[in-house]
Write a protein that holds these residues in place. Structure first.
Motif, PDB file in Angstrom:
ATOM      1  N   ASN A  42       0.727 -11.189  -9.137  1.00 43.62           N
ATOM      2  CA  ASN A  42       0.291  -9.832  -9.504  1.00 43.62           C
ATOM      3  C   ASN A  42      -0.657  -9.264  -8.485  1.00 43.62           C
ATOM      4  OD1 ASN A  42       1.384  -8.750 -11.715  1.00 43.62           O
ATOM      5  ND2 ASN A  42      -0.073  -9.580 -13.163  1.00 43.62           N
ATOM      6  N   ARG A  43      -1.624 -10.113  -8.067  1.00 43.80           N
ATOM      7  CA  ARG A  43      -2.631  -9.664  -7.097  1.00 43.80           C
ATOM      8  C   ARG A  43      -1.942  -9.292  -5.781  1.00 43.80           C
ATOM      9  NH1 ARG A  43      -6.326 -13.808  -4.091  1.00 43.80           N
ATOM     10  NH2 ARG A  43      -4.317 -14.005  -3.110  1.00 43.80           N
ATOM     11  N   ASP A  44      -1.025 -10.166  -5.314  1.00 42.41           N
ATOM     12  CA  ASP A  44      -0.334  -9.901  -4.052  1.00 42.41           C
ATOM     13  C   ASP A  44       0.518  -8.637  -4.153  1.00 42.41           C
ATOM     14  OD1 ASP A  44      -1.502 -12.189  -3.219  1.00 42.41           O
ATOM     15  OD2 ASP A  44       0.279 -13.442  -3.445  1.00 42.41           O
ATOM     16  N   LEU A  48       0.126  -5.225  -2.033  1.00 41.54           N
ATOM     17  CA  LEU A  48       1.251  -4.726  -1.231  1.00 41.54           C
ATOM     18  C   LEU A  48       1.611  -3.304  -1.637  1.00 41.54           C
ATOM     19  CD1 LEU A  48       3.577  -5.356   0.828  1.00 41.54           C
ATOM     20  CD2 LEU A  48       4.954  -5.939  -1.149  1.00 41.54           C
ATOM     21  N   GLU A  49       1.675  -3.067  -2.931  1.00 37.92           N
ATOM     22  CA  GLU A  49       2.029  -1.728  -3.405  1.00 37.92           C
ATOM     23  C   GLU A  49       1.010  -0.699  -2.945  1.00 37.92           C
ATOM     24  OE1 GLU A  49       2.996  -1.408  -7.534  1.00 37.92           O
ATOM     25  OE2 GLU A  49       4.640  -2.825  -7.346  1.00 37.92           O
ATOM     26  N   ASP A  51      -0.816  -0.903  -0.246  1.00 36.25           N
ATOM     27  CA  ASP A  51      -0.624  -0.683   1.191  1.00 36.25           C
ATOM     28  C   ASP A  51       0.625   0.140   1.466  1.00 36.25           C
ATOM     29  OD1 ASP A  51      -2.853  -2.145   1.466  1.00 36.25           O
ATOM     30  OD2 ASP A  51      -1.865  -3.980   2.143  1.00 36.25           O
ATOM     31  N   LEU A  52       1.674  -0.105   0.640  1.00 33.38           N
ATOM     32  CA  LEU A  52       2.926   0.647   0.847  1.00 33.38           C
ATOM     33  C   LEU A  52       2.754   2.107   0.450  1.00 33.38           C
ATOM     34  CD1 LEU A  52       5.476  -1.924  -0.547  1.00 33.38           C
ATOM     35  CD2 LEU A  52       5.553  -0.967   1.733  1.00 33.38           C
ATOM     36  N   LEU A  53       2.094   2.296  -0.678  1.00 29.85           N
ATOM     37  CA  LEU A  53       1.950   3.664  -1.174  1.00 29.85           C
ATOM     38  C   LEU A  53       0.948   4.454  -0.347  1.00 29.85           C
ATOM     39  CD1 LEU A  53       1.925   3.028  -4.995  1.00 29.85           C
ATOM     40  CD2 LEU A  53       3.574   4.418  -3.791  1.00 29.85           C
ATOM     41  N   SER A  54      -0.134   3.786   0.036  1.00 31.66           N
ATOM     42  CA  SER A  54      -1.186   4.488   0.755  1.00 31.66           C
ATOM     43  C   SER A  54      -1.611   3.702   1.979  1.00 31.66           C
ATOM     44  CB  SER A  54      -2.403   4.681  -0.147  1.00 31.66           C
ATOM     45  OG  SER A  54      -2.038   5.157  -1.384  1.00 31.66           O
ATOM     46  N   PRO A  55      -0.946   3.905   3.114  1.00 31.34           N
ATOM     47  CA  PRO A  55      -1.441   3.251   4.325  1.00 31.34           C
ATOM     48  C   PRO A  55      -2.866   3.744   4.616  1.00 31.34           C
ATOM     49  CG  PRO A  55       0.659   4.348   4.697  1.00 31.34           C
ATOM     50  CD  PRO A  55       0.190   4.767   3.357  1.00 31.34           C
ATOM     51  N   ALA A  56      -3.648   2.899   5.326  1.00 25.18           N
ATOM     52  CA  ALA A  56      -5.065   3.245   5.569  1.00 25.18           C
ATOM     53  C   ALA A  56      -5.229   4.659   6.105  1.00 25.18           C
ATOM     54  CB  ALA A  56      -5.652   2.246   6.531  1.00 25.18           C
ATOM     55  N   THR A  57      -4.250   5.105   6.894  1.00 19.88           N
ATOM     56  CA  THR A  57      -4.375   6.419   7.530  1.00 19.88           C
ATOM     57  C   THR A  57      -4.382   7.558   6.513  1.00 19.88           C
ATOM     58  OG1 THR A  57      -2.011   6.280   7.831  1.00 19.88           O
ATOM     59  CG2 THR A  57      -3.369   5.783   9.733  1.00 19.88           C
ATOM     60  N   THR A  58      -3.740   7.340   5.358  1.00 19.02           N
ATOM     61  CA  THR A  58      -3.694   8.422   4.363  1.00 19.02           C
ATOM     62  C   THR A  58      -4.352   8.041   3.040  1.00 19.02           C
ATOM     63  OG1 THR A  58      -1.563   7.658   3.570  1.00 19.02           O
ATOM     64  CG2 THR A  58      -1.517   9.355   5.281  1.00 19.02           C
TER      65      THR A  58
ATOM     66  N   ASP B 394      12.039  -3.795  -7.734  1.00 20.35           N
ATOM     67  CA  ASP B 394      11.139  -2.881  -7.036  1.00 20.35           C
ATOM     68  C   ASP B 394      10.981  -3.273  -5.571  1.00 20.35           C
ATOM     69  OD1 ASP B 394      10.796  -1.627  -9.378  1.00 20.35           O
ATOM     70  OD2 ASP B 394       8.708  -2.207  -9.711  1.00 20.35           O
ATOM     71  N   LEU B 395      10.802  -4.591  -5.362  1.00 17.34           N
ATOM     72  CA  LEU B 395      10.586  -5.057  -3.984  1.00 17.34           C
ATOM     73  C   LEU B 395      11.818  -4.802  -3.120  1.00 17.34           C
ATOM     74  CD1 LEU B 395       8.658  -8.381  -4.639  1.00 17.34           C
ATOM     75  CD2 LEU B 395       7.819  -6.449  -3.324  1.00 17.34           C
TER      76      LEU B 395
END
Lengths: 170, 624
Positions: A42-44, A48-49, A51-58, B394-395
């Protein structure tokens, strides 16, 4: 006669129970291992989600906190970024209690492009006299290439027996 | 000089202080976020945040107890036990509510010394009254389990009399007294106190019935039938303890020789309740036995014969339902009616099977703790399996999205658009410069900033001047153009006057337009730069994510397979348990069937013996 029935029933139940514990504990142990692994996964997955949804740049995270909450109890909050992407939230009693105890609510994770953005929030609720009140705040924020953290803080102004809504960013 | 050094130090120090506080603020937000999930009891989300915060040492000693509570709530007792030992060694300062939840979990698990330890850490002033009473109930019960009855008694004495928790504590104390073979007056007084002060709620009503029933059974075993009857009469006829009470009431009457009195409760038991209920089944054989005791042999035989038929039907019913139990469709239909989709201790499990033949048959089995726990485990694993399947899907979708985004980011060529935008900005700058020139020249040229009307008037005047010049050239005696000349000069003067008067206003307007245009052009330039930057970053922002998705997809699939296997193991175990239960029911039915058939044979034999003794039948006829 009753005694005989009882003995028979006991014998059946004892024989059933004698077989169960070991199998049961093994299965329980397996289930526990699965639950532990699911928590880890769950934590991983969450990271990941994110990072995927919101890359650091945005990546932009919006929070709400309540300091004391003596002069204002929030019922709802409405946040607008550049007059769009509205965040609307209605509070339950338990959530308000949690906020009063020092918890900070993660309102939403947004994706904002680099540059200047106008953020506006309206918190609706009641004051210490039970009268309906609205707290409003508006500010221009700048997004760089690092994640942006925005905190809406409802804080008491004891000297004025009132509360205020302010924005901080990091 | 000193002052200058001080100011310099301050200037050097300020950015460092800001940088530090900004990091601390972000940790504070994350810590607050964790507390939000914890306090609103969204434990899975809280656990995820907690694991992230673990490395940052952001939380203090409170963390250990909170984590132990959450692990317990998710059913991870072994890990909670480990943390609990650590807390014991360190002597932390967690909140009273955390200790209460921890104590409650230990109580459910039967770890009574840990219950007492956890409850000792609670500050009663920091928890509400109901929680206080529940804590006292748990503490008193734990002391009873640990054999410290005097401590338990003093805790119960300090509890509010009319609380349900006091009722439960007294119930446990009554059982402890019975286990200690207490028969004194104090036991009777305690039973009366325990049932009298209970509140008027459904839960309290059931508790009252339960206390009366255990008291009655206890006195029955001691042979004190009248005391037993007193408590049995107090049990309601509409509760979960009614079948047992009716059965025991019958036996108590039989023990006292009131055979007819025993018949009524047993008849009621057989008409109102499930035939597969052990109490009902026992009463079935009890009835003809009472007829025998009443010497009503014909009725006894008829009763045994009807019981035999009934037991055969019950046996056939079990045989016909067996395949439904075996294919576990009852488990699937039970899972489908569960509304709470969380797993762990917090989730609300509905242990009632949807109404069917199987549910009627397994009704008794579902009240067993081991079965309830098994069903809970199966439900948890089923929910986790479904969750993992969803995450796997999802993945896979994320993977596809990443690939398409990556290829899009690599192949995307925004240069023509950027060039076009740059050209537009350059053109805008030129237009701005031209306007700026007009504005700068406007001070020297009176006609520099005309309005549309003035421009048209100017054009009319110019053409009129040309016409007048033509007229002057063609001047004849008959034509006098002086009046036209005068009129033209007057109109010209008027226009000049108007334009001169409006010029400052026009200049001011132009100036503000120029300022705005300058701002728009600079904003457009900045936006263009930022868009270029975003385009540049977009390629790197997806870097490494594809590998992470692949890794997680692998681990999710592996875990899903493992969970699926475990789920099947639990499922098979439950089915096996249900089958064993059916076998035990069948065995019980067969035992009762054998008993009835033996009794029928015995009764016929006895009847024959009696007729032989009376000379109604000859020995030869009897042998035939």
């Amino acid at each position: 006669m009753r005694f005989l029935y009882t003995v028979l029933l006991l014998a059946v139940s004892v024989s059933l129970q004698a077989e169960m514990p070991q199998t049961s504990s093994e299965v329980r142990q397996k289930a526990l291992t699965v639950k532990q692994s699911v928590l880890q996964l769950n934590r991983d997955l969450y990271q990941l989600e994110e990072d995927l949804l919101s890359p650091a740049t945005t990546q932009t995270s919006v929070f709400l906190s309540l300091t004391n909450g003596e002069f204002f109890e929030p019922y709802s909050i409405n946040v607008l970024v550049d007059d769009r992407q509205p965040i609307q939230y209605l509070y339950t009693e338990r959530q308000v209690d949690a906020l009063r105890q020092g918890a900070i609510q993660p309102l939403k994770d947004l994706n904002l492009g680099p540059g200047l953005h106008t953020i506006r929030a309206i918190a609706k609720g009641v004051d210490h006299n039970g009268q309906a009140r609205e707290l409003t705040v508006e500010k221009q924020i700048e997004k760089h290439d690092q994640p942006l953290y925005i905190e809406f803080k409802i804080q008491d102004k004891k000297e004025m027996n009132s509360a205020d809504l302010i924005i901080s960013q990091w | 000089m000193k002052f200058l050094i001080f100011v310099c130090c301050l200037l050097i120090g300020i950015p460092q202080v800001n940088a530090l506080s900004s990091e601390e603020e972000i940790i504070r937000l994350k810590k607050g976020e964790y507390y939000f999930y914890y306090l609103t009891e969204d434990y899975p989300s809280a656990m995820t945040r907690l694991m992230q915060l673990r490395n940052s040492n952001a939380l203090g000693k409170e963390l250990d107890v909170m984590e132990a509570t959450m692990l317990l709530s998710l059913g991870l007792n072994a890990q909670a036990q480990e943390i609990f030992e650590k807390i014991k060694q360190k002597g932390g300062e967690p909140s009273s509510k955390s200790w209460f939840y921890l104590a409650r979990q230990w109580f459910d698990l039967g770890e009574f010394s840990n219950v007492v330890y956890s409850l000792d850490q609670i500050d009663p002033l920091k928890i509400n009254l109901d929680v206080q009473l529940e804590s006292k109930f748990m503490k008193a019960s734990a002391y009873m389990e640990l054999g410290e009855h005097s401590k338990a008694q003093s805790i119960i004495a300090g509890m509010t009399r009319d609380s349900i928790w006091t009722g439960y504590a007294r119930h446990n104390y009554i059982i402890a007294m019975m286990n200690g073979n207490s028969t004194g007056r104090s036991l009777n007084l305690l039973i009366e106190d325990a049932t009298f002060y209970l509140p008027e709620t459904q839960e309290a009503k059931h508790l009252r019935d339960r206390i009366n029933l255990i008291s009655a059974i206890y006195f029955l075993e001691l042979g004190q039938n009248r005391s037993a009857m007193k408590y049995l009469k107090l049990i309601s006829l509409e509760g979960p303890y009614t079948p047992a009470a009716l059965l025991q009431y019958g036996w108590a009457s039989v023990e006292q020789g009131n055979y007819e009195k025993a018949l009524q409760p047993w008849r009621e038991l057989q008409t109102r309740f499930n035939l597969f209920d052990p109490d009902v089944m026992e009463s079935m054989l009890g009835l003809p036995q009472v007829f025998e005791l009443m010497k009503a042999y014909t009725q006894a035989i008829k009763s045994y014969e009807s019981i035999e038929k009934r037991l055969l039907l019950m046996d056939q019913f079990i045989i016909s339902t067996q395949h439904e139990v075996q294919d576990a469709s009852w488990l699937d239909s039970w899972i489908s009616v569960q509304t709470d989709l969380r797993w762990g201790w917090q989730s609300k499990i509905d242990t009632t099977l949807p109404f069917s033949d199987v549910s009627g048959l397994l009704h008794q089995m579902l009240s067993e703790d081991s079965m309830v726990n098994g069903l809970g485990e199966y439900r948890d694993l089923d929910i986790i399996t479904r969750y993992l399947k969803e995450k796997e899907r999802d993945l896979k979708l994320w993977k596809g999205m990443l690939q398409s985004r990556k290829s899009e980011a690599i192949t995307r060529n925004l240069n023509p658009q950027f060039e076009k935008a740059e050209r537009t900005i350059v053109e805008s700058n030129s237009a701005y410069d031209a306007l700026l020139k007009i504005f700068n020249d406007s001070s020297d040229n009176i006609f520099s900033l005309p309005t549309i009307e003035q421009r048209s008037s100017l054009e009319t005047l110019s053409s009129s001047t040309l016409n007048l010049e033509k007229l002057i050239k063609l001047n004849t005696a008959t034509r006098n153009v002086d009046s036209y000349k005068q009129r033209l000069s007057r109109v010209n003067g008027l226009l000049l006057w108007q334009m001169n008067e409006m010029k400052p206003k026009m200049q001011w307007q132009l100036q503000s337009d120029l300022i705005n245009t300058k701002r728009y052009i600079s904003e457009a330039k900045k936006q263009l730069e930022e868009t270029k930057l975003a385009d540049k970053w977009s390629v790197s922002s997806w870097h490494g994510l594809e590998d992470r998705v692949d890794d997680l997809l692998l681990s999710t699939s592996a875990l899903r397979n493992k969970t699926e296997e475990d789920r099947m193991v639990v499922r098979n175990r439950l089915v096996l348990k249900a089958q064993d239960y059916l076998l035990s029911q069948q065995k019980r039915i067969k035992d009762y069937l054998a008993q009835s058939r033996l009794s029928i044979a015995r009764l016929y034999d006895e009847a024959l013996q009696r007729r032989l003794a009376l000379g109604d039948v000859s020995a030869k006829e009897a042998r035939q």
